[in-house]
Design an enzyme around this catalytic site. Structure first.
Site, mmCIF file in Angstrom:
data_model
loop_
_atom_site.group_PDB
_atom_site.id
_atom_site.type_symbol
_atom_site.label_atom_id
_atom_site.label_comp_id
_atom_site.label_asym_id
_atom_site.label_seq_id
_atom_site.Cartn_x
_atom_site.Cartn_y
_atom_site.Cartn_z
ATOM 1 C CE1 TYR D 134 -3.042 3.099 0.516
ATOM 2 C CE2 TYR D 134 -3.147 2.631 2.854
ATOM 3 C CZ TYR D 134 -3.507 3.407 1.755
ATOM 4 O OH TYR D 134 -4.343 4.502 1.933
ATOM 5 C CE LYS D 163 -6.098 1.968 -0.330
ATOM 6 N NZ LYS D 163 -6.622 2.017 1.068
#
EC number: 4.3.3.7
Lengths: 290, 290, 290, 290
Positions: D134, D163
């Protein structure tokens, strides 16, 4: 006014004394029109507008209109950070027979939103030509807020499009959502062409189309035909050259790239300087991988 | 060339038709010289250089030199993002009898460090006048790296100072530490005057000196006399007006402030616009608290 | 509470298994106190607070208080982006006998100004110790606005100082101008020590003082005695090492610098990694030039 | 591991004493799974990970796995800026039966690219679970360079997705172009879902899906079916709510939005604070216009 999918922000060819070379310009125009260009921007940033005299700009407008001869729309770069001068040059461009004008947001003097609104309103009022606004805060610092673009599109009939190079996809979405159907948002960044199309944009005013015009045209066609995966693959393939053309101040890289492709368009004018040897090598290896 | 502690980036007065008003200019010059100004910058950014014609700039240079009559150095703003035009205007300024020229880093076309080096070198070679460079990436985007400033100061005899408005105190320290003793760094931000003096800077090219010139002069004198606490108190007192003068695009606020002080210097030219009523009220309350 | 001119944000020594090495800590404390340090921050960012367990932090507070034995104030780093945990650790620090606590603005979860005000208010209410706030948006993204610092200083008696590392000299001036006389602003950037003193700041919470503590102390003394030119010369001399210590993620460079000076303080904990060979060479050449 | 088109970064419901409310969690899970959610992220940033204790996180993992009961993948947020702690929590999550873990780039201590590589490598090596990286420099400051993501995807078998919330579409394109076919890039910004799909992305880890999950799902399906114009229209419709949910620190707006939709999920924990009355009114008017 339909500027098409791919509008090329055309370079200005110089001879070896640094003067505008109209012979090379003819060759370039034909080459571009055969390689994916739907419309031409003359004497924009990539055309080295800051270092062209007013006379040279007018001559370029006239010559390009004659050479293009109606094949594609010709858009003259006539905006600056001086409202009065922009009005004068816009009128001259109209006299030269161009199809539209591009007005960049005033650079350096950082006007307010109201100042920019009044600036564009004053210029647009002095011509019947369609106007494409050009927002590029990466060069001008002052950025045209989406609210001001929406206001200009609503209030001024001949403001019909914007070349958006802010990179702000939320702002660009807002412009698309809140302007009339026939107000078009063009990407001012080659690398953001697909992302801007994905939120409702129309096409791209491109530098990379000097080198990959046919690919750019194919990428957009794939996209609009729903073949989004193919479009993404072309985008991924073109990204290295799109980035390479801005590793040194534009248009030095793209002029060198055209040269490497056999199209001599001369060098750049101070304060821009030719590529270093390293930059040249990096560019030619990227082009060869294309 | 000694530009003193406080050099004022002078506004250009206009009459109510928007033309340069030389009568008001005389009044302004006398007012500034009586209120802490050690030298004058003519037709810089605060003088609305982008919307002055070349003819107007030359007339301003000539008139100011005559009016100042040697009382303080007159510095002409002759730089732009067009090397050729900058050379022409620099020569004209020399003919007009100014004492020095200020060359801003090219805006909008974002040249490389080498491009900026060649740009300044080419202009400086065409005049015997001392040159003050002006780095203001907040307007030009391209920033003159300290290494390039140091190179220019070492290579070009008449490059003698820089107005540094990058706000980068580490870069400014490096310039001061690695340029000759008689190369001076002036703050291009009123609010960073003391911080730049603290790392070895010389003074300020100021907008606030139109309103608080005497205070600015006293602040710098306190500082250089070692009364650093007093200097800090004056700085803290002046900060609100320093910030207020940039709440709207400069020079609209400072022209309005002069008007509130009884010195009518006219309005601004498009794309700049007069203050809104709210901006005006905020300015006048800040001035009254001064 | 007088934290003095130079407060050192102390590293945490580790042994070769990566555990806190209290033996090395004693040596380090004596070395720092003999080389210009007026107070010590324990388990701050430079002390690798993110990768110390709560138990290790409490042990560090207790041991440092014992070792320092009242010679200088000991400030415990007890703030985080979890209000509840910060309260717990602040109470433990108080029990350990520290003289003050430092509370960093919450990182990562980007609270609003009101959230930060309530966060600091809740923690300060649970201790009688003086609190030094620490604003470092370069690490936390959310920045404590000067208005919020001024509000905290006015409302909460034991909020007595701030380590300001925003680099925003206008905001810092506003804090100094609008907080009580005995509320102190310390620079959180070694390179902005003099600029922050010039607008009324008190001193520096330093990393460079591990290597140049005596010079830093001399620089500030020169400044406060009005010898501003000498102070500027020391600043110019120290700038290269100040910058070198942040060329790789802090505290890897300063731990290596101490090693190069014969003080083995061990390595750093993941996700921080030791210097590369190039970084090491660059550091040692900068230290040798000091 | 197929995380689907729309993965919801789930909030953590609290009761009126501020404790985790598992009853409300069940209701929320069913609501999300019926409204367009293909997978769930538990105790991520939107789940207020900074202010959850380790025990609370483990209880959330266990409870969610039980409640979801295999209907969709459950992804546990187990990364932090402390490698050792991240390993411990990742192991606990695996024991709790989650399907994957999400590891955020270390915040606050700003590790180097090599530090981040070693950090993720160390954690991934301690679990057989698939790992979603992420990258969110808007919270962590340190950004995972595309080269490092590409290196992790190549070297570490169970690093399977990222992400990406850097907003850098060029970097995201490079990751997509240079990672294995089965390495997926998810948008970490609701408003960049379509732009990231357009360059080859897979889907979105969403906050807005708490409120407009079905619309988000339909938007992505339109897109992948080549109905790009319809997808753009949904995007334009959802943009106001996507922006509204970040006008105050997340997740305060989305928790309030759920409440306005009849799903009481409690408030937020300090240093986050409830919405002001103005923020609440703005949110509810945007929701009603949806």
């Amino acid at each position: 006014m339909n500027f098409g999918n791919v509008s090329t922000a055309m370079i200005t060819p110089f001879d070896n004394k640094g003067n505008v070379d109209f012979q090379k310009l003819s060759t370039l125009i034909d080459y571009l029109l055969k390689n994916g260009t739907d419309s031409l921007v003359v004497a924009g940033t990539t055309g080295e507008s800051p270092t062209l005299s007013t006379e040279e700009k007018i001559a370029l407008f006239e010559y390009t209109v004659k050479e293009v001869n109606g094949r594609v729309p010709v858009i003259a770069g006539t905006g600056s950070n001086n409202t009065k001068d922009s009005i004068k040059l816009t009128k001259k461009a109209e006299e030269a027979g161009v199809d539209a004008v591009m007005l960049v947001t005033p650079y350096y003097n950082k006007p307010s939103q109201e100042g920019m609104y009044q600036h564009f309103k004053a210029i647009a009022a002095e011509t019947s030509l369609p106007v494409m606004l050009y927002n590029v805060p990466g060069r001008t610092v002052a950025s045209l807020a989406p609210e001001t673009t929406i206001r200009l599109a609503a209030d001024i009939p001949n403001v019909v499009a914007i070349k958006e190079a802010s990179g702000d996809l939320e702002a660009i979405t807002k412009i698309i959502a809140e302007t009339p159907e026939d107000f078009y948002v063009y990407s001012g960044d080659d690398a953001l062409t697909l992302p801007i199309l994905s939120v409702g944009g129309r096409g791209v005013v491109s530098v990379a189309s000097h080198i990959a015009g046919t690919d750019m045209q194919q990428m957009i066609k794939n996209y609009t035909n729903g073949q989004t995966a193919n479009a993404a693959l072309i985008h991924q393939k073109l990204l290295p050259i799109m980035k390479e053309l801005f590793k040194a101040p534009n248009p030095a890289p793209v002029k060198t790239a055209l040269q490497l492709r056999g199209l001599d368009v001369g060098s750049v004018r101070l304060p821009l300087v030719p590529l270093t040897e390293d930059e040249r090598l990096s560019l030619s290896s990227t082009i060869s991988e294309l």
